[in-house]
Design a protein around this motif. Structure first.
Motif, short mmCIF file in Angstrom:
data_model
loop_
_atom_site.label_atom_id
_atom_site.label_comp_id
_atom_site.label_asym_id
_atom_site.label_seq_id
_atom_site.Cartn_x
_atom_site.Cartn_y
_atom_site.Cartn_z
N HIS A 1 -0.94 27.15 -32.02
CA HIS A 1 -1.88 27.56 -30.98
C HIS A 1 -2.76 26.37 -30.63
O HIS A 1 -3.09 25.54 -31.49
N SER A 2 -3.15 26.26 -29.37
CA SER A 2 -3.93 25.11 -28.92
C SER A 2 -5.26 24.96 -29.66
O SER A 2 -5.76 23.85 -29.82
N CYS A 3 -5.82 26.06 -30.15
CA CYS A 3 -7.10 25.97 -30.85
C CYS A 3 -6.96 25.30 -32.22
O CYS A 3 -7.96 24.88 -32.81
N THR A 4 -5.72 25.17 -32.72
CA THR A 4 -5.52 24.51 -34.01
C THR A 4 -5.30 23.01 -33.86
O THR A 4 -5.23 22.29 -34.85
N LEU A 5 -5.21 22.54 -32.63
CA LEU A 5 -4.98 21.12 -32.37
C LEU A 5 -6.30 20.36 -32.35
O LEU A 5 -7.34 20.91 -31.98
N SER A 6 -6.23 19.09 -32.70
CA SER A 6 -7.43 18.25 -32.62
C SER A 6 -7.70 17.93 -31.15
O SER A 6 -6.84 18.11 -30.28
N ALA A 7 -8.91 17.45 -30.87
CA ALA A 7 -9.26 17.10 -29.49
C ALA A 7 -8.30 16.04 -28.95
O ALA A 7 -7.89 16.10 -27.79
N LEU A 8 -7.93 15.07 -29.78
CA LEU A 8 -7.01 14.01 -29.34
C LEU A 8 -5.64 14.59 -29.02
O LEU A 8 -5.02 14.22 -28.01
N GLN A 9 -5.15 15.50 -29.87
CA GLN A 9 -3.85 16.12 -29.61
C GLN A 9 -3.87 16.92 -28.29
O GLN A 9 -2.94 16.83 -27.50
N ARG A 10 -4.93 17.68 -28.07
CA ARG A 10 -5.05 18.45 -26.83
C ARG A 10 -5.10 17.52 -25.62
O ARG A 10 -4.49 17.77 -24.60
N GLN A 11 -5.84 16.41 -25.76
CA GLN A 11 -5.97 15.45 -24.66
C GLN A 11 -4.62 14.86 -24.29
O GLN A 11 -4.32 14.64 -23.12
N ARG A 12 -3.79 14.61 -25.30
CA ARG A 12 -2.47 14.01 -25.05
C ARG A 12 -1.46 15.03 -24.52
O ARG A 12 -0.53 14.68 -23.82
N MET A 13 -1.64 16.30 -24.87
CA MET A 13 -0.66 17.32 -24.52
C MET A 13 -0.95 18.05 -23.22
O MET A 13 -0.03 18.55 -22.57
N TYR A 14 -2.23 18.14 -22.85
CA TYR A 14 -2.60 18.95 -21.69
C TYR A 14 -3.30 18.10 -20.64
O TYR A 14 -4.06 17.21 -20.96
N ALA A 15 -3.06 18.42 -19.40
CA ALA A 15 -3.70 17.72 -18.28
C ALA A 15 -5.03 18.41 -17.96
O ALA A 15 -5.16 19.63 -18.09
N THR A 16 -5.97 17.61 -17.52
CA THR A 16 -7.24 18.16 -17.07
C THR A 16 -7.05 18.71 -15.65
O THR A 16 -6.06 18.42 -14.99
N SER A 17 -8.03 19.48 -15.17
CA SER A 17 -7.92 20.01 -13.81
C SER A 17 -7.91 18.89 -12.78
O SER A 17 -7.24 19.00 -11.75
N VAL A 18 -8.59 17.80 -13.07
CA VAL A 18 -8.58 16.64 -12.16
C VAL A 18 -7.18 16.03 -12.11
O VAL A 18 -6.66 15.73 -11.02
N GLU A 19 -6.54 15.87 -13.27
CA GLU A 19 -5.18 15.32 -13.32
C GLU A 19 -4.19 16.23 -12.60
O GLU A 19 -3.31 15.76 -11.88
N VAL A 20 -4.34 17.54 -12.77
CA VAL A 20 -3.45 18.50 -12.10
C VAL A 20 -3.62 18.36 -10.59
O VAL A 20 -2.64 18.32 -9.84
N HIS A 21 -4.85 18.25 -10.12
CA HIS A 21 -5.11 18.09 -8.68
C HIS A 21 -4.49 16.79 -8.15
O HIS A 21 -3.86 16.77 -7.10
N GLN A 22 -4.66 15.69 -8.91
CA GLN A 22 -4.10 14.40 -8.49
C GLN A 22 -2.58 14.46 -8.43
O GLN A 22 -1.96 13.95 -7.48
N ASN A 23 -1.95 15.09 -9.42
CA ASN A 23 -0.49 15.21 -9.44
C ASN A 23 0.01 16.09 -8.30
O ASN A 23 1.05 15.80 -7.69
N LYS A 24 -0.74 17.15 -7.99
CA LYS A 24 -0.37 18.03 -6.88
C LYS A 24 -0.42 17.27 -5.57
O LYS A 24 0.51 17.37 -4.74
N THR A 25 -1.47 16.49 -5.36
CA THR A 25 -1.61 15.70 -4.14
C THR A 25 -0.48 14.68 -4.02
O THR A 25 0.12 14.51 -2.95
N LYS A 26 -0.16 14.03 -5.13
CA LYS A 26 0.92 13.03 -5.15
C LYS A 26 2.26 13.70 -4.84
O LYS A 26 3.05 13.18 -4.03
N SER A 27 2.52 14.84 -5.44
CA SER A 27 3.78 15.55 -5.22
C SER A 27 3.92 16.00 -3.78
O SER A 27 5.01 15.93 -3.19
N LYS A 28 2.82 16.48 -3.18
CA LYS A 28 2.87 16.91 -1.78
C LYS A 28 3.20 15.73 -0.87
O LYS A 28 3.97 15.86 0.08
#
Length: 87
Positions: A23-50
């Motif tokens: 579960h994501s709550c068992t991961l360290s902050a560094l692990q979560r940072q490497r595995m999940y995108a922030t909302s800003v990154e998701v927005h940037q990737n969406k813009t790039k893909s479009k």
């Protein structure tokens, strides 16, 4: 047993390993940072893909293939032609 792969087809191994996903709550902050995108990154990737989809004529059949892309000399990553125009 090794099966001969049909030409132009897809095959799957009959032997698989099932591993638990922590579960994501068992991961360290560094692990979560490497595995999940922030909302800003998701927005940037969406813009790039479009932008890339628009370049490819809004048709997935016309999607730019890897061999048609450039290579970023600093990172070695593939660069879609729509982004090369800005260099």
């Amino acid at each position: 047993p090794t099966r001969k792969r049909p030409r132009g087809g897809v095959s799957f191994s009959e032997t698989v390993a099932v591993l638990p996903i922590p579960h994501s709550c068992t991961l360290s902050a560094l692990q979560r940072q490497r595995m999940y995108a922030t909302s800003v990154e998701v927005h940037q990737n969406k813009t790039k893909s479009k932008k890339e989809y628009r370049y490819d004529g809004y048709d997935w059949r016309n999607a730019t293939e890897e061999w048609e892309m450039g290579v970023d000399m600093a990172t070695g990553e593939l660069v879609h032609p729509v982004h090369q125009q800005s260099f």
